[in-house]
Design an enzyme around this catalytic site. Structure first.
Site, PDB file in Angstrom:
ATOM      1  N   LYS A  15      50.204  -0.418 -23.843  1.00 16.17           N
ATOM      2  CA  LYS A  15      50.403  -1.475 -24.838  1.00 16.17           C
ATOM      3  C   LYS A  15      50.527  -0.875 -26.236  1.00 16.17           C
ATOM      4  O   LYS A  15      51.364  -1.309 -27.029  1.00 16.17           O
ATOM      5  CB  LYS A  15      49.214  -2.444 -24.832  1.00 16.17           C
ATOM      6  CG  LYS A  15      49.152  -3.376 -23.663  1.00 16.17           C
ATOM      7  CD  LYS A  15      48.063  -4.415 -23.887  1.00 16.17           C
ATOM      8  CE  LYS A  15      48.013  -5.438 -22.780  1.00 16.17           C
ATOM      9  NZ  LYS A  15      47.067  -6.519 -23.042  1.00 16.17           N
ATOM     10  N   GLU A  39      37.033 -10.145 -20.604  1.00 13.38           N
ATOM     11  CA  GLU A  39      37.946 -11.295 -20.652  1.00 13.38           C
ATOM     12  C   GLU A  39      37.248 -12.560 -20.193  1.00 13.38           C
ATOM     13  O   GLU A  39      36.717 -12.601 -19.091  1.00 13.38           O
ATOM     14  CB  GLU A  39      39.166 -11.046 -19.758  1.00 13.38           C
ATOM     15  CG  GLU A  39      40.228 -10.228 -20.432  1.00 13.38           C
ATOM     16  CD  GLU A  39      41.570 -10.310 -19.702  1.00 13.38           C
ATOM     17  OE1 GLU A  39      41.870 -11.341 -19.068  1.00 13.38           O
ATOM     18  OE2 GLU A  39      42.302  -9.318 -19.767  1.00 13.38           O
ATOM     19  N   ASP A  66      46.838 -10.426 -25.407  1.00  7.67           N
ATOM     20  CA  ASP A  66      46.604 -10.826 -24.024  1.00  7.67           C
ATOM     21  C   ASP A  66      47.959 -11.181 -23.415  1.00  7.67           C
ATOM     22  O   ASP A  66      48.732 -11.933 -24.009  1.00  7.67           O
ATOM     23  CB  ASP A  66      45.659 -12.030 -23.942  1.00  7.67           C
ATOM     24  CG  ASP A  66      45.212 -12.248 -22.510  1.00  7.67           C
ATOM     25  OD1 ASP A  66      44.385 -11.451 -22.032  1.00  7.67           O
ATOM     26  OD2 ASP A  66      45.716 -13.175 -21.860  1.00  7.67           O
ATOM     27  N   ALA A  67      48.244 -10.601 -22.251  1.00  2.88           N
ATOM     28  CA  ALA A  67      49.547 -10.835 -21.633  1.00  2.88           C
ATOM     29  C   ALA A  67      49.351 -11.277 -20.194  1.00  2.88           C
ATOM     30  O   ALA A  67      48.280 -11.097 -19.614  1.00  2.88           O
ATOM     31  CB  ALA A  67      50.378  -9.564 -21.680  1.00  2.88           C
ATOM     32  N   PHE A 141      54.320  -0.475 -16.674  1.00  5.72           N
ATOM     33  CA  PHE A 141      53.021  -0.563 -15.997  1.00  5.72           C
ATOM     34  C   PHE A 141      52.889  -1.955 -15.391  1.00  5.72           C
ATOM     35  O   PHE A 141      53.778  -2.799 -15.533  1.00  5.72           O
ATOM     36  CB  PHE A 141      51.886  -0.280 -17.002  1.00  5.72           C
ATOM     37  CG  PHE A 141      51.762  -1.296 -18.106  1.00  5.72           C
ATOM     38  CD1 PHE A 141      50.812  -2.302 -18.035  1.00  5.72           C
ATOM     39  CD2 PHE A 141      52.595  -1.254 -19.217  1.00  5.72           C
ATOM     40  CE1 PHE A 141      50.697  -3.254 -19.040  1.00  5.72           C
ATOM     41  CE2 PHE A 141      52.485  -2.192 -20.236  1.00  5.72           C
ATOM     42  CZ  PHE A 141      51.537  -3.199 -20.150  1.00  5.72           C
ATOM     43  N   TYR A 143      53.046  -5.261 -13.733  1.00  5.52           N
ATOM     44  CA  TYR A 143      54.050  -5.986 -12.951  1.00  5.52           C
ATOM     45  C   TYR A 143      55.485  -5.500 -13.192  1.00  5.52           C
ATOM     46  O   TYR A 143      56.421  -6.024 -12.588  1.00  5.52           O
ATOM     47  CB  TYR A 143      53.992  -7.482 -13.294  1.00  5.52           C
ATOM     48  CG  TYR A 143      52.712  -8.171 -12.862  1.00  5.52           C
ATOM     49  CD1 TYR A 143      52.591  -8.706 -11.584  1.00  5.52           C
ATOM     50  CD2 TYR A 143      51.623  -8.292 -13.726  1.00  5.52           C
ATOM     51  CE1 TYR A 143      51.423  -9.347 -11.179  1.00  5.52           C
ATOM     52  CE2 TYR A 143      50.451  -8.928 -13.330  1.00  5.52           C
ATOM     53  CZ  TYR A 143      50.363  -9.450 -12.063  1.00  5.52           C
ATOM     54  OH  TYR A 143      49.208 -10.068 -11.654  1.00  5.52           O
TER      55      TYR A 143
HETATM   56  P1  IMP Z   1      46.120  -7.996 -20.091  1.00  5.44           P
HETATM   57  O1  IMP Z   1      46.901  -8.455 -21.266  1.00  5.44           O
HETATM   58  O2  IMP Z   1      45.702  -6.582 -20.291  1.00  5.44           O
HETATM   59  O3  IMP Z   1      45.014  -8.942 -19.746  1.00  5.44           O
HETATM   60  O4  IMP Z   1      47.135  -7.969 -18.885  1.00  5.44           O
HETATM   61  C1  IMP Z   1      47.038  -8.807 -17.756  1.00  5.44           C
HETATM   62  C2  IMP Z   1      47.735  -8.188 -16.587  1.00  5.44           C
HETATM   63  O5  IMP Z   1      49.129  -8.238 -16.793  1.00  5.44           O
HETATM   64  C3  IMP Z   1      47.371  -6.730 -16.332  1.00  5.44           C
HETATM   65  O6  IMP Z   1      47.296  -6.546 -14.935  1.00  5.44           O
HETATM   66  C4  IMP Z   1      48.529  -5.969 -16.885  1.00  5.44           C
HETATM   67  O7  IMP Z   1      48.761  -4.771 -16.177  1.00  5.44           O
HETATM   68  C5  IMP Z   1      49.676  -6.942 -16.718  1.00  5.44           C
HETATM   69  N1  IMP Z   1      50.631  -6.798 -17.821  1.00  5.44           N
HETATM   70  C6  IMP Z   1      50.420  -7.075 -19.125  1.00  5.44           C
HETATM   71  N2  IMP Z   1      51.501  -6.762 -19.848  1.00  5.44           N
HETATM   72  C7  IMP Z   1      52.401  -6.286 -18.983  1.00  5.44           C
HETATM   73  C8  IMP Z   1      53.702  -5.773 -19.147  1.00  5.44           C
HETATM   74  O8  IMP Z   1      54.275  -5.660 -20.241  1.00  5.44           O
HETATM   75  N3  IMP Z   1      54.301  -5.364 -18.029  1.00  5.44           N
HETATM   76  C9  IMP Z   1      53.711  -5.451 -16.799  1.00  5.44           C
HETATM   77  N4  IMP Z   1      52.516  -5.905 -16.591  1.00  5.44           N
HETATM   78  C10 IMP Z   1      51.846  -6.317 -17.680  1.00  5.44           C
END
Ligand code: IMP
Length: 185
Positions: A15, A39, A66-67, A141, A143
């Site tokens: 990120k 989280e 957060d993604a 990374f 997805y």
């Molecule tokens: P978080 O934002 O770190 O909570 O991400 C939630 C989930 O989504 C995690 O399993 C991350 O690996 C996945 N994720 C978040 N951003 C991306 C991305 O840009 N590409 C692929 N997977 C993502």
């Protein structure tokens, strides 16, 4: 006051790399603030990002992102539960559950909670796409190897170089919105 250095609190270096590349053309340097996030469970990723940000006590211009990925077929799931689902099922498990499914539309969302002396602000970015039929590519990374963005040429994010993902990704859009706000004030 324009900020030329901000921090991203995360345990995920991918990120930081992606966001730093988006912010650089705006003259904003991004520093990594190591944080293993706790989280909370919430439907709105903004609530999750704001909570994680509240765990950072340092007085710095700092953000948390957060993604997550949402599948139309699954009513938007996993969304805020994306980490949990990826951890338990992996991309292989998701593809297995989607076997024979023709409705494959999905979207990624990125929400940034940014805090400085003026308070907390939220920035969002979205990218539409679909779930691939197989795991493809070693870039990115999470997805990325099963997500095909609609604006691309049929390749998954996992098959794209960073710069290609950054041209259209949810994260790039959210960080560009933040950069535009930071460079206007
Ligand atoms: P978080 O934002 O770190 O909570 O991400 C939630 C989930 O989504 C995690 O399993 C991350 O690996 C996945 N994720 C978040 N951003 C991306 C991305 O840009 N590409 C692929 N997977 C993502």
């Amino acid at each position: 006051m324009t900020k030329n250095k901000i921090w991203l609190a995360t345990g995920n270096r991918n990120k930081v790399k992606e966001a730093a590349e988006v912010l650089a053309p705006y003259g904003i340097r991004l520093e990594h603030f190591p944080l293993e996030r706790v989280e909370i469970q919430a439907d709105d990723p903004a609530d999750i990002a704001i909570y994680s940000l509240s765990m950072v006590k340092e007085d710095l211009p700092i953000c948390v992102e957060d993604a997550g990925v949402s599948l139309d077929r699954w009513g938007g799931f996993p969304g805020p539960y994306s980490s949990y689902v990826l951890e338990r099922l992996g991309n292989h498990g998701i593809l297995k559950l989607m076997e024979g499914e023709s409705k494959r539309k999905a979207y990624y969302v990125s929400v940034i909670a940014y805090r400085d002396t003026s308070g907390v602000r939220i920035f969002r970015g979205v990218v539409d796409g679909e779930i691939a039929h197989s795991i493809r590519g070693a870039h990115g990374f999470g997805y990325d190897p099963i997500f095909i963005p609609s604006e691309g040429d049929g390749r998954t994010f996992g098959e794209m170089e960073d710069a290609e993902k950054n041209a259209i990704s949810h994260r790039a859009r959210a960080f560009r919105a933040l950069a535009e706000w930071l460079t206007q004030i």
